[in-house]
Scaffold this active site. Structure first.
Site, PDB file in Angstrom:
ATOM      1  N   HIS A 138      -4.746   8.153  -2.264  1.00 15.15           N
ATOM      2  CA  HIS A 138      -5.484   7.982  -3.520  1.00 15.15           C
ATOM      3  C   HIS A 138      -6.849   8.620  -3.308  1.00 15.15           C
ATOM      4  O   HIS A 138      -7.621   8.156  -2.451  1.00 15.15           O
ATOM      5  CB  HIS A 138      -5.646   6.497  -3.847  1.00 15.15           C
ATOM      6  CG  HIS A 138      -4.336   5.774  -3.970  1.00 15.15           C
ATOM      7  ND1 HIS A 138      -3.723   5.541  -5.176  1.00 15.15           N
ATOM      8  CD2 HIS A 138      -3.500   5.257  -3.020  1.00 15.15           C
ATOM      9  CE1 HIS A 138      -2.584   4.892  -4.978  1.00 15.15           C
ATOM     10  NE2 HIS A 138      -2.425   4.723  -3.673  1.00 15.15           N
ATOM     11  N   GLU A 144       5.575  -2.865  -2.115  1.00 15.23           N
ATOM     12  CA  GLU A 144       4.377  -3.020  -1.260  1.00 15.23           C
ATOM     13  C   GLU A 144       4.118  -4.521  -1.127  1.00 15.23           C
ATOM     14  O   GLU A 144       4.115  -5.057  -0.032  1.00 15.23           O
ATOM     15  CB  GLU A 144       3.179  -2.299  -1.894  1.00 15.23           C
ATOM     16  CG  GLU A 144       1.895  -2.414  -1.074  1.00 15.23           C
ATOM     17  CD  GLU A 144       0.678  -1.760  -1.750  1.00 15.23           C
ATOM     18  OE1 GLU A 144       0.738  -1.480  -2.967  1.00 15.23           O
ATOM     19  OE2 GLU A 144      -0.333  -1.550  -1.037  1.00 15.23           O
ATOM     20  N   ASP A 161      -3.164   6.262   2.605  1.00 18.25           N
ATOM     21  CA  ASP A 161      -3.310   5.461   1.373  1.00 18.25           C
ATOM     22  C   ASP A 161      -4.746   5.525   0.836  1.00 18.25           C
ATOM     23  O   ASP A 161      -5.023   6.301  -0.088  1.00 18.25           O
ATOM     24  CB  ASP A 161      -2.869   4.018   1.623  1.00 18.25           C
ATOM     25  CG  ASP A 161      -2.443   3.282   0.364  1.00 18.25           C
ATOM     26  OD1 ASP A 161      -2.518   3.871  -0.720  1.00 18.25           O
ATOM     27  OD2 ASP A 161      -2.032   2.102   0.467  1.00 18.25           O
TER      28      ASP A 161
HETATM   29  N1  ADE Z   1      -4.411   1.954  -5.680  1.00 21.76           N
HETATM   30  C1  ADE Z   1      -5.034   2.440  -4.606  1.00 21.76           C
HETATM   31  N2  ADE Z   1      -4.409   2.042  -3.495  1.00 21.76           N
HETATM   32  C2  ADE Z   1      -3.360   1.279  -3.865  1.00 21.76           C
HETATM   33  C3  ADE Z   1      -2.327   0.595  -3.178  1.00 21.76           C
HETATM   34  N3  ADE Z   1      -2.246   0.569  -1.838  1.00 21.76           N
HETATM   35  N4  ADE Z   1      -1.426  -0.091  -3.901  1.00 21.76           N
HETATM   36  C4  ADE Z   1      -1.502  -0.107  -5.221  1.00 21.76           C
HETATM   37  N5  ADE Z   1      -2.434   0.530  -5.912  1.00 21.76           N
HETATM   38  C5  ADE Z   1      -3.353   1.219  -5.241  1.00 21.76           C
HETATM   39 ZN    ZN Z   2      -1.101   3.627  -2.533  1.00 21.88          ZN
END
Ligand code: ADE
Ligand code: ZN
Length: 338
Positions: A19, A200, A278
């Site tokens: 991200h 997740e 991430d």
């Molecule tokens: N936005 C940024 N990182 C994230 C993650 N690990 N899970 C969900 N949304 C996110």
């Molecule tokens: Zn993510």
């Protein structure tokens, strides 16, 4: 271990789960806050880092959305993306597929065009000066409505030449993939690739929904798929790529210790997993640090590390010829002495 760390340092790799707003380092956050006259609830870089002590995904997201308030101008989005690309180059990353969260910006009055043009300018410079190829993936924030996602897709339409796919991120629990079935169908009609965060924190059923209803091309995280043997078999048979993020899982308490991380088990089951950072500014490490710490914690072998690097390219949206070139580079480097 130092041999493996040397291999990790030298192996070409792709990052497919990053991200861009999560690469905002505290130093740059401070600099942009001053440059733009934006107040942030921290007095120092140390205070920011001390606040990065999360119990779960929502804890992190609450701070992540505050941090991105400092991003205001096209130059800010350029600086953010350029800083990430330089850091990625130092980790021998050769290809990146970057997420961005337009709603985190448009909802604050920043134009969609400002965001994408700053990111794109840095990506083009990254290709020219660092030799890093890239794709851009626009994520919908799943805690917002389907209607808001449709609005965002409409805002993206004039920029589709710069956008390769859509993704789904933010608070997973209570926001199942089914909520976005129609907007993902529309994205597919527009020729966009589809990926989604699932499993997740959410249950295996969310992964199944992402496969069946969102028709995803790639699964982000997917860790909780391991709770359902039939689902694992389906992911193995379909050669679905899972973008795994070990330090993120540790910092968001998906695992208590890195030694408990299921990455080695996922490999043994035949899942097509690869390693990502991430939100590296928040989770304590860029991609090579994820490789190094995980390799040490769960005893990854040389062959497993090479498989993870290969999967990063075969799971990418690059064309076959580019993938073949990167795989040949991996072969050459993994066979050559240090
Ligand atoms: N936005 C940024 N990182 C994230 C993650 N690990 N899970 C969900 N949304 C996110
Ligand atoms: Zn993510």
């Amino acid at each position: 271990m130092s041999d493996l760390n040397d291999l990790i340092d030298r192996l070409p790799k792709a990052e497919l789960h990053l991200h861009i707003e999560g690469s905002l380092e505290p130093e740059l956050m401070f600099e942009l806050a001053e440059r733009n006259g934006v107040a942030i609830p921290f007095k120092s870089v140390d205070e920011i880092r001390a606040a990065y002590d999360f119990s779960n995904l929502q804890d992190f997201l609450d701070i992540y959305y505050v941090g991105m308030n400092v991003l205001q101008t096209e130059q800010d989005f350029f600086d953010l993306t350029w800083a990430y690309l330089q850091r990625a180059a130092a980790d021998t990353v050769r290809h990146v597929e970057i997420f961005f969260d337009p709603q985190g910006h448009t909802d604050r009055g920043i134009a969609f065009g400002t965001v994408i043009s700053g990111i794109d300018r840095a990506l083009k410079q990254g290709e020219a000066e660092l030799g890093i190829s890239s794709r851009l993936i626009m994520c919908f924030l799943r805690h917002l409505s389907e209607e808001a996602a449709f609005e965002t897709l409409a805002q993206a339409e004039p920029h589709l030449d710069l956008i390769h796919g859509v993704g789904l991120d933010s608070s997973e629990m209570g926001h199942p993939p089914s909520k976005f079935e129609r907007v993902f169908a529309r994205a597919g009609e527009l020729g966009l690739k589809r990926v989604a965060h699932a499993g997740e924190e959410g249950p295996p059923a969310y992964v199944s929904e992402a496969l069946d209803l969102l028709r995803i091309d790639r699964l982000d995280h997917g860790n909780r798929s391991l709770e359902d043997a039939e689902l694992v078999e389906r992911l193995v048979q379909s050669e679905m790529t899972l973008t795994v993020c070990p330090l993120s899982n540790l910092r968001l308490c998906g695992v208590e210790r890195l030694a408990d991380h299921p990455l080695k088990r996922m490999l043994a089951l035949g899942l097509k997993v690869m390693v990502n950072s991430d939100d590296p500014a928040y989770f304590g490490g860029y991609v090579n640090e994820n490789f190094r710490q995980t390799a040490a914690a769960i005893d990854l072998t040389r062959d497993e590390i090479i498989t993870l690097a290969r999967n990063s390219f075969t799971g990418s949206f690059l064309d076959d010829a580019a993938i073949a070139r990167h795989l040949a580079d991996i072969d050459r480097i993994s066979l050559s002495p240090a």
